[in-house]
Write a protein that holds these residues in place. Structure first.
Motif, PDB file in Angstrom:
ATOM      1  N   ARG A 178     -99.748  68.162 -36.077  1.00 40.42           N
ATOM      2  CA  ARG A 178    -100.345  67.025 -36.780  1.00 40.42           C
ATOM      3  C   ARG A 178     -99.263  66.106 -37.337  1.00 40.42           C
ATOM      4  N   ASP A 179     -99.503  64.829 -37.165  1.00 42.63           N
ATOM      5  CA  ASP A 179     -98.551  63.833 -37.653  1.00 42.63           C
ATOM      6  C   ASP A 179     -99.264  62.867 -38.595  1.00 42.63           C
ATOM      7  N   GLY A 180    -100.405  62.378 -38.168  1.00 43.37           N
ATOM      8  CA  GLY A 180    -101.197  61.485 -39.006  1.00 43.37           C
ATOM      9  C   GLY A 180    -100.499  60.189 -39.357  1.00 43.37           C
ATOM     10  N   GLY A 181     -99.584  59.733 -38.494  1.00 44.93           N
ATOM     11  CA  GLY A 181     -98.881  58.487 -38.765  1.00 44.93           C
ATOM     12  C   GLY A 181     -97.705  58.616 -39.692  1.00 44.93           C
ATOM     13  N   MET A 182     -97.369  59.868 -40.099  1.00 45.78           N
ATOM     14  CA  MET A 182     -96.284  60.073 -41.054  1.00 45.78           C
ATOM     15  C   MET A 182     -94.947  59.578 -40.517  1.00 45.78           C
ATOM     16  N   THR A 183     -94.617  59.947 -39.288  1.00 48.28           N
ATOM     17  CA  THR A 183     -93.304  59.593 -38.760  1.00 48.28           C
ATOM     18  C   THR A 183     -93.182  58.089 -38.534  1.00 48.28           C
ATOM     19  N   ALA A 184     -94.250  57.458 -38.100  1.00 49.95           N
ATOM     20  CA  ALA A 184     -94.220  56.005 -37.926  1.00 49.95           C
ATOM     21  C   ALA A 184     -94.037  55.311 -39.274  1.00 49.95           C
ATOM     22  N   PHE A 185     -94.694  55.834 -40.297  1.00 49.06           N
ATOM     23  CA  PHE A 185     -94.540  55.276 -41.650  1.00 49.06           C
ATOM     24  C   PHE A 185     -93.095  55.407 -42.119  1.00 49.06           C
ATOM     25  N   LEU A 186     -92.495  56.590 -41.893  1.00 50.38           N
ATOM     26  CA  LEU A 186     -91.113  56.806 -42.305  1.00 50.38           C
ATOM     27  C   LEU A 186     -90.152  55.909 -41.535  1.00 50.38           C
ATOM     28  N   ARG A 187     -90.398  55.773 -40.239  1.00 51.11           N
ATOM     29  CA  ARG A 187     -89.548  54.882 -39.432  1.00 51.11           C
ATOM     30  C   ARG A 187     -89.601  53.462 -39.975  1.00 51.11           C
ATOM     31  N   ASP A 188     -90.820  52.966 -40.277  1.00 46.33           N
ATOM     32  CA  ASP A 188     -90.958  51.608 -40.813  1.00 46.33           C
ATOM     33  C   ASP A 188     -90.259  51.480 -42.157  1.00 46.33           C
ATOM     34  N   TYR A 189     -90.351  52.539 -42.967  1.00 47.27           N
ATOM     35  CA  TYR A 189     -89.689  52.512 -44.276  1.00 47.27           C
ATOM     36  C   TYR A 189     -88.174  52.422 -44.113  1.00 47.27           C
ATOM     37  N   LEU A 190     -87.619  53.214 -43.194  1.00 44.67           N
ATOM     38  CA  LEU A 190     -86.179  53.187 -42.958  1.00 44.67           C
ATOM     39  C   LEU A 190     -85.745  51.844 -42.373  1.00 44.67           C
ATOM     40  N   GLU A 191     -86.555  51.256 -41.522  1.00 42.09           N
ATOM     41  CA  GLU A 191     -86.246  49.944 -40.958  1.00 42.09           C
ATOM     42  C   GLU A 191     -86.164  48.879 -42.045  1.00 42.09           C
ATOM     43  N   GLU A 192     -87.027  48.974 -43.028  1.00 43.61           N
ATOM     44  CA  GLU A 192     -87.091  47.958 -44.088  1.00 43.61           C
ATOM     45  C   GLU A 192     -86.081  48.212 -45.201  1.00 43.61           C
ATOM     46  N   ASN A 193     -85.621  49.453 -45.354  1.00 44.02           N
ATOM     47  CA  ASN A 193     -84.734  49.803 -46.478  1.00 44.02           C
ATOM     48  C   ASN A 193     -83.415  50.396 -46.000  1.00 44.02           C
ATOM     49  N   PHE A 194     -82.951  49.948 -44.843  1.00 45.79           N
ATOM     50  CA  PHE A 194     -81.778  50.561 -44.226  1.00 45.79           C
ATOM     51  C   PHE A 194     -80.496  50.414 -45.039  1.00 45.79           C
ATOM     52  N   ALA A 195     -80.416  49.404 -45.899  1.00 48.59           N
ATOM     53  CA  ALA A 195     -79.196  49.188 -46.677  1.00 48.59           C
ATOM     54  C   ALA A 195     -79.232  49.898 -48.031  1.00 48.59           C
ATOM     55  N   GLU A 196     -80.335  50.564 -48.337  1.00 44.31           N
ATOM     56  CA  GLU A 196     -80.483  51.220 -49.632  1.00 44.31           C
ATOM     57  C   GLU A 196     -80.064  52.681 -49.558  1.00 44.31           C
ATOM     58  N   ALA A 197     -79.713  53.254 -50.708  1.00 46.85           N
ATOM     59  CA  ALA A 197     -79.437  54.692 -50.804  1.00 46.85           C
ATOM     60  C   ALA A 197     -80.777  55.416 -50.816  1.00 46.85           C
ATOM     61  N   VAL A 198     -81.026  56.216 -49.815  1.00 45.23           N
ATOM     62  CA  VAL A 198     -82.299  56.919 -49.659  1.00 45.23           C
ATOM     63  C   VAL A 198     -82.039  58.414 -49.709  1.00 45.23           C
ATOM     64  N   SER A 199     -82.828  59.142 -50.490  1.00 45.91           N
ATOM     65  CA  SER A 199     -82.685  60.594 -50.556  1.00 45.91           C
ATOM     66  C   SER A 199     -83.805  61.260 -49.774  1.00 45.91           C
ATOM     67  N   LEU A 200     -83.581  62.499 -49.420  1.00 49.94           N
ATOM     68  CA  LEU A 200     -84.582  63.255 -48.678  1.00 49.94           C
ATOM     69  C   LEU A 200     -85.812  63.511 -49.548  1.00 49.94           C
ATOM     70  N   ASP A 201     -85.590  63.812 -50.814  1.00 49.96           N
ATOM     71  CA  ASP A 201     -86.726  64.020 -51.730  1.00 49.96           C
ATOM     72  C   ASP A 201     -87.562  62.752 -51.855  1.00 49.96           C
ATOM     73  N   GLN A 202     -86.901  61.607 -51.855  1.00 51.61           N
ATOM     74  CA  GLN A 202     -87.613  60.340 -51.936  1.00 51.61           C
ATOM     75  C   GLN A 202     -88.520  60.146 -50.730  1.00 51.61           C
ATOM     76  N   LEU A 203     -88.003  60.419 -49.534  1.00 54.28           N
ATOM     77  CA  LEU A 203     -88.816  60.295 -48.330  1.00 54.28           C
ATOM     78  C   LEU A 203     -89.968  61.292 -48.351  1.00 54.28           C
ATOM     79  N   ALA A 204     -89.677  62.513 -48.788  1.00 54.33           N
ATOM     80  CA  ALA A 204     -90.715  63.542 -48.822  1.00 54.33           C
ATOM     81  C   ALA A 204     -91.845  63.161 -49.772  1.00 54.33           C
TER      82      ALA A 204
END
Length: 266
Positions: A160-186
């Motif tokens: 099951r994915d439910g669009g999770m990975t696509a959502f994360l990809r879009d988030y990374l595309e939009e925030n690529f210059a920011e400091a992102v943590s794994l807990d934040q994505l989770a």
């Protein structure tokens, strides 16, 4: 003992990485309040533990459970190893498992190279302080060593994915210059970091931190074609320093940022 380094980050409590490079310095009988995962990189180490004497040549792992008394010394003229310490209380959150490892039964199994390589990558990320990359490498090392040697059952991934990975990809595309943590994505998708990484890798072929670096390199190419210097680009895109930017850019393109800029602008 001058070659020894102990690495830690305040936002990653209960986790330390020790790089040892010494000769002739014995360690008296002691124990750690953490699981210890080590890889012998050069020379031969030795210690007493569980009523026996043990010699650990390069290519061997050193695995110990919390509060397990042992000594330590260099058998060879020089001994180099890396040792990861993770407090037992941190494992449930890090591994995201109801069933936790039973502990290490074998003290010094042979390494196929994967654990030593994982600890080397972890050391680099401790230096850089990139939360997403550091936490991702840590989870990968822990999962591998406890499945191979700690009685942890390999995780069964849900389809099951439910669009999770696509959502994360879009988030990374939009925030690529920011400091992102794994807990934040989770927290964005209400999944455990380990599940998130494996689901993302299954769909896009790489874990989130690699995808983020690829996105930054793609943007770096565009900026380098303008008037910005490699240093300015590195700072604008959230790299640790210019050396980190240069090594990452070369990893994905085969050339340095300076070379790309010179050739592209001629």
């Amino acid at each position: 003992m001058d070659g020894n380094r102990l690495q830690a980050r305040p936002w990653l409590p209960g986790v330390e990485l020790f790089h040892a490079d010494f000769s002739g310095q014995p360690f008296g009988r002691h124990s750690h309040d953490a699981f210890a995962v080590g890889a012998i990189l050069q020379g031969v180490g030795g210690y007493q533990c569980r009523g026996g004497r043990h010699a650990l040549p390069a290519g061997t792992l050193s695995l110990m459970n919390p509060e397990e008394p042992h000594t330590g010394h260099a058998v060879s003229p020089r001994l180099v190893y890396r040792m990861l310490y993770v407090e037992e209380s941190r494992l449930p959150a890090l591994l995201g498992r109801k069933q936790l490892p039973r502990g290490f039964l074998e003290l010094n199994p042979a390494d196929d190279g994967s654990v030593a390589a994982g600890l080397a990558r972890l050391a680099v990320e401790f230096e850089r302080g990139d939360a997403l990359a550091l936490e991702s490498e840590l989870l990968e090392v822990l999962e591998r060593v406890f499945v191979l040697h700690g009685g942890l059952r390999a995780a069964a991934l849900s389809p099951r994915d439910g669009g999770m990975t696509a959502f994360l990809r879009d988030y990374l595309e939009e925030n690529f210059a920011e400091a992102v943590s794994l807990d934040q994505l989770a927290s964005l998708v209400h999944r455990h970091p380990r599940h998130l990484i494996e689901a993302f890798r299954r769909v896009y072929g790489v874990p989130p931190h690699t995808y983020l670096l690829q996105r930054r390199v793609r943007e770096a190419k565009r900026l380098l074609l303008g008037d910005q210097s490699p240093l300015d680009v590195a700072l604008a895109l959230g790299f640790y320093d210019q050396a980190h930017f240069s090594s990452t850019f070369k990893r994905f393109t085969g050339v340095t940022p300076g070379h790309f800029r010179r050739v592209a602008r001629t």
